[in-house]
Design a protein around this motif. Structure first.
Motif, PDB file in Angstrom:
ATOM      1  N   THR A 148       0.806  -1.216   0.000  1.00 14.35           N
ATOM      2  CA  THR A 148       0.000   0.000   0.000  1.00 14.35           C
ATOM      3  C   THR A 148       0.839   1.266   0.000  1.00 14.35           C
ATOM      4  N   LEU A 149       0.440   2.220  -0.834  1.00  6.64           N
ATOM      5  CA  LEU A 149       0.964   3.576  -0.745  1.00  6.64           C
ATOM      6  C   LEU A 149       0.033   4.323   0.211  1.00  6.64           C
ATOM      7  N   VAL A 150       0.560   4.704   1.355  1.00 11.59           N
ATOM      8  CA  VAL A 150      -0.250   5.306   2.411  1.00 11.59           C
ATOM      9  C   VAL A 150      -0.406   6.817   2.215  1.00 11.59           C
ATOM     10  N   TRP A 151       0.698   7.477   1.832  1.00 14.55           N
ATOM     11  CA  TRP A 151       0.720   8.950   1.757  1.00 14.55           C
ATOM     12  C   TRP A 151       1.889   9.371   0.902  1.00 14.55           C
ATOM     13  N   LYS A 152       1.721  10.468   0.154  1.00  8.92           N
ATOM     14  CA  LYS A 152       2.830  10.950  -0.679  1.00  8.92           C
ATOM     15  C   LYS A 152       2.749  12.464  -0.811  1.00  8.92           C
ATOM     16  N   LYS A 153       3.921  13.098  -0.929  1.00 10.46           N
ATOM     17  CA  LYS A 153       3.943  14.549  -1.112  1.00 10.46           C
ATOM     18  C   LYS A 153       5.299  14.969  -1.690  1.00 10.46           C
ATOM     19  N   SER A 154       5.243  15.965  -2.569  1.00  8.37           N
ATOM     20  CA  SER A 154       6.446  16.536  -3.159  1.00  8.37           C
ATOM     21  C   SER A 154       6.685  17.924  -2.559  1.00  8.37           C
ATOM     22  N   TYR A 155       7.931  18.178  -2.168  1.00  5.45           N
ATOM     23  CA  TYR A 155       8.305  19.466  -1.578  1.00  5.45           C
ATOM     24  C   TYR A 155       9.406  20.126  -2.408  1.00  5.45           C
ATOM     25  N   ASN A 156       9.373  21.439  -2.506  1.00  7.74           N
ATOM     26  CA  ASN A 156      10.402  22.180  -3.244  1.00  7.74           C
ATOM     27  C   ASN A 156      11.659  22.371  -2.394  1.00  7.74           C
ATOM     28  N   ILE A 157      12.237  21.250  -1.998  1.00  8.53           N
ATOM     29  CA  ILE A 157      13.458  21.275  -1.176  1.00  8.53           C
ATOM     30  C   ILE A 157      14.504  20.349  -1.796  1.00  8.53           C
ATOM     31  N   GLY A 158      14.641  20.423  -3.117  1.00 10.41           N
ATOM     32  CA  GLY A 158      15.667  19.644  -3.790  1.00 10.41           C
ATOM     33  C   GLY A 158      17.060  20.158  -3.453  1.00 10.41           C
ATOM     34  N   ALA A 159      18.071  19.336  -3.736  1.00  6.77           N
ATOM     35  CA  ALA A 159      19.448  19.668  -3.347  1.00  6.77           C
ATOM     36  C   ALA A 159      19.956  20.927  -4.033  1.00  6.77           C
ATOM     37  N   ALA A 160      19.646  21.099  -5.319  1.00  3.57           N
ATOM     38  CA  ALA A 160      20.112  22.300  -6.034  1.00  3.57           C
ATOM     39  C   ALA A 160      19.424  23.547  -5.487  1.00  3.57           C
ATOM     40  N   ARG A 161      18.148  23.410  -5.193  1.00  6.09           N
ATOM     41  CA  ARG A 161      17.390  24.560  -4.677  1.00  6.09           C
ATOM     42  C   ARG A 161      17.914  24.967  -3.287  1.00  6.09           C
ATOM     43  N   LEU A 162      18.156  23.979  -2.425  1.00  2.08           N
ATOM     44  CA  LEU A 162      18.704  24.273  -1.098  1.00  2.08           C
ATOM     45  C   LEU A 162      20.098  24.876  -1.206  1.00  2.08           C
ATOM     46  N   MET A 163      20.901  24.322  -2.105  1.00  5.10           N
ATOM     47  CA  MET A 163      22.277  24.798  -2.261  1.00  5.10           C
ATOM     48  C   MET A 163      22.307  26.254  -2.707  1.00  5.10           C
ATOM     49  N   GLN A 164      21.480  26.583  -3.707  1.00  5.77           N
ATOM     50  CA  GLN A 164      21.468  27.957  -4.233  1.00  5.77           C
ATOM     51  C   GLN A 164      20.998  28.958  -3.183  1.00  5.77           C
ATOM     52  N   ILE A 265      25.860  16.937  -2.564  1.00  2.00           N
ATOM     53  CA  ILE A 265      25.865  15.820  -1.614  1.00  2.00           C
ATOM     54  C   ILE A 265      25.827  16.331  -0.170  1.00  2.00           C
ATOM     55  N   VAL A 266      26.302  17.548   0.044  1.00  2.00           N
ATOM     56  CA  VAL A 266      26.227  18.149   1.380  1.00  2.00           C
ATOM     57  C   VAL A 266      24.768  18.412   1.742  1.00  2.00           C
ATOM     58  N   MET A 267      24.021  18.964   0.784  1.00  6.07           N
ATOM     59  CA  MET A 267      22.593  19.210   1.020  1.00  6.07           C
ATOM     60  C   MET A 267      21.848  17.892   1.247  1.00  6.07           C
ATOM     61  N   ALA A 268      22.187  16.888   0.441  1.00  7.42           N
ATOM     62  CA  ALA A 268      21.539  15.576   0.576  1.00  7.42           C
ATOM     63  C   ALA A 268      21.853  14.953   1.930  1.00  7.42           C
ATOM     64  N   SER A 269      23.076  15.138   2.408  1.00  7.88           N
ATOM     65  CA  SER A 269      23.464  14.587   3.714  1.00  7.88           C
ATOM     66  C   SER A 269      22.721  15.283   4.849  1.00  7.88           C
ATOM     67  N   ILE A 270      22.639  16.603   4.779  1.00 16.18           N
ATOM     68  CA  ILE A 270      21.922  17.349   5.824  1.00 16.18           C
ATOM     69  C   ILE A 270      20.445  16.969   5.833  1.00 16.18           C
ATOM     70  N   LEU A 271      19.856  16.844   4.657  1.00 15.44           N
ATOM     71  CA  LEU A 271      18.443  16.471   4.556  1.00 15.44           C
ATOM     72  C   LEU A 271      18.212  15.048   5.071  1.00 15.44           C
ATOM     73  N   THR A 272      19.088  14.129   4.686  1.00 14.33           N
ATOM     74  CA  THR A 272      18.954  12.735   5.137  1.00 14.33           C
ATOM     75  C   THR A 272      19.131  12.646   6.653  1.00 14.33           C
ATOM     76  N   ASN A 273      20.123  13.346   7.192  1.00 12.10           N
ATOM     77  CA  ASN A 273      20.331  13.358   8.644  1.00 12.10           C
ATOM     78  C   ASN A 273      19.091  13.875   9.368  1.00 12.10           C
ATOM     79  N   TYR A 274      18.502  14.922   8.809  1.00 12.12           N
ATOM     80  CA  TYR A 274      17.308  15.520   9.411  1.00 12.12           C
ATOM     81  C   TYR A 274      16.180  14.482   9.512  1.00 12.12           C
ATOM     82  N   ILE A 275      15.954  13.767   8.429  1.00  9.96           N
ATOM     83  CA  ILE A 275      14.868  12.777   8.388  1.00  9.96           C
ATOM     84  C   ILE A 275      15.140  11.623   9.345  1.00  9.96           C
ATOM     85  N   LEU A 276      16.360  11.117   9.347  1.00 10.22           N
ATOM     86  CA  LEU A 276      16.715  10.014  10.251  1.00 10.22           C
ATOM     87  C   LEU A 276      16.530  10.425  11.709  1.00 10.22           C
TER      88      LEU A 276
END
Length: 301
Positions: A148-164, A265-276
């Motif tokens: 089952t797909l329970v819930w889904k959402k897209s956010y404008n917080i991609g790595a390039a957008r965060l980096m810029q 990859i720095v943005m991806a690491s910070i985002l992944t750390n946040y979620i974990l």
């Protein structure tokens, strides 16, 4: 019958061609190019001329491959980079005119659905899971289990957008990191509510940065030949800390880190750390199957 999927990401354009025999799909060709369509997109919400040209040139090269393989069905999908740009429709028209490729701009919900279908196909989903697909322009989150797909959402917080927007120091300082986490606190309120109720046990990273994490931690694995893999949480935590503390030049010399991802990859690491940390998740998995594989699955006849 041959089918092809073109995934026009904010950073990278992908082409995958598959042949269908009975009910089975076999990938016969795949390639990607670091187009960086979203270069400086946060400044004026425009695809800048140099990026526009790179994108069309890439699609012309993809068209040559499609013709060479005599593909029967083509589906090209554009996500956040084109979706959010004021001149996104101009890019779609130029792609049709100069490369004879018709692009379907998909919304965040469709994007998340395709990502779910791709990850499900990989076999990575076991029990309550949170899928995260870190793109250049947007990041998708999907709560699910095997059925089952329970819930889904897209956010404008991609790595390039965060980096810029936030990456102003080298190495990134604590002030910039706090600005990012404060921004995530504000943006991800709905995700926090649903995750507090659903309590996912596993974070599944869909391709992209998670392929980089897995490849850097286990250089012997062939990412191109696997559909899923486990990522050690302690090993990831150590790697993420190293990546965040390093300078641009130090990261540029790290094995397994492609030029496109040296800063993102720095943005991806910070985002992944946040979620974990936010959801107390102790298990990480990679799915090399992502949006493009979900789109490919949808084309089966």
């Amino acid at each position: 019958m041959k089918t092809a999927v073109i995934d026009l990401g904010t950073n990278t354009f992908h082409l995958i061609i598959a042949e269908q025999h009975a009910n089975e799909l076999h990938v016969i060709y795949k390639t990607n190019q670091p187009v960086k369509l979203g270069e400086d997109i946060t400044a004026n919400n425009l695809i800048i001329p140099a990026a526009f040209k790179r994108g069309i040139t890439c699609l012309q090269e993809f068209r040559a491959e499609l013709d060479k393989h005599e593909v029967d069905i083509i589906k090209a999908t554009a996500t956040s980079g084109v979706r959010s740009a004021k001149n996104g429709l101009d890019f779609v028209e130029a792609a049709k005119k100069h490369a004879n490729i018709e692009i379907d701009i998909i919304d965040g919900d469709e994007e998340a659905q395709y990502i779910y279908e791709g990850v499900k196909w990989s076999g990575a989903i076991k029990g309550k899971s949170l899928i995260m697909d870190i793109g250049g322009g947007s990041t998708e989150f999907i709560l699910c289990d095997e059925e089952t797909l329970v819930w889904k959402k897209s956010y404008n917080i991609g790595a390039a957008r965060l980096m810029q927007r936030f990456f102003k120091s080298d190495p990134i300082n604590t002030s910039d990191q706090k600005s990012i986490t404060d921004h995530l606190d504000e943006e991800l309120k709905a995700l926090k509510v649903i995750c507090s109720a659903y309590k996912p046990k596993t974070l599944i990273g869909s391709a992209g940065a998670f392929e980089t994490f897995a490849g850097m931690l286990s250089p012997k694995i062939d990412i191109a030949k696997i559909s899923t893999a486990n990522i050690s949480l302690p090993a990831y935590t150590e790697l993420a800390s190293t990546l965040i503390k390093a300078t641009h030049d130090e990261r540029a010399n790290m094995k397994g880190l492609i030029p496109l991802r040296v800063d993102m990859i720095v943005m991806a690491s910070i985002l992944t750390n946040y979620i974990l940390d936010e959801f107390d998740i102790k298990k990480i998995k990679l799915s090399t199957y992502d949006l493009k594989m979900g789109v490919l699955q949808s084309l089966k006849v």
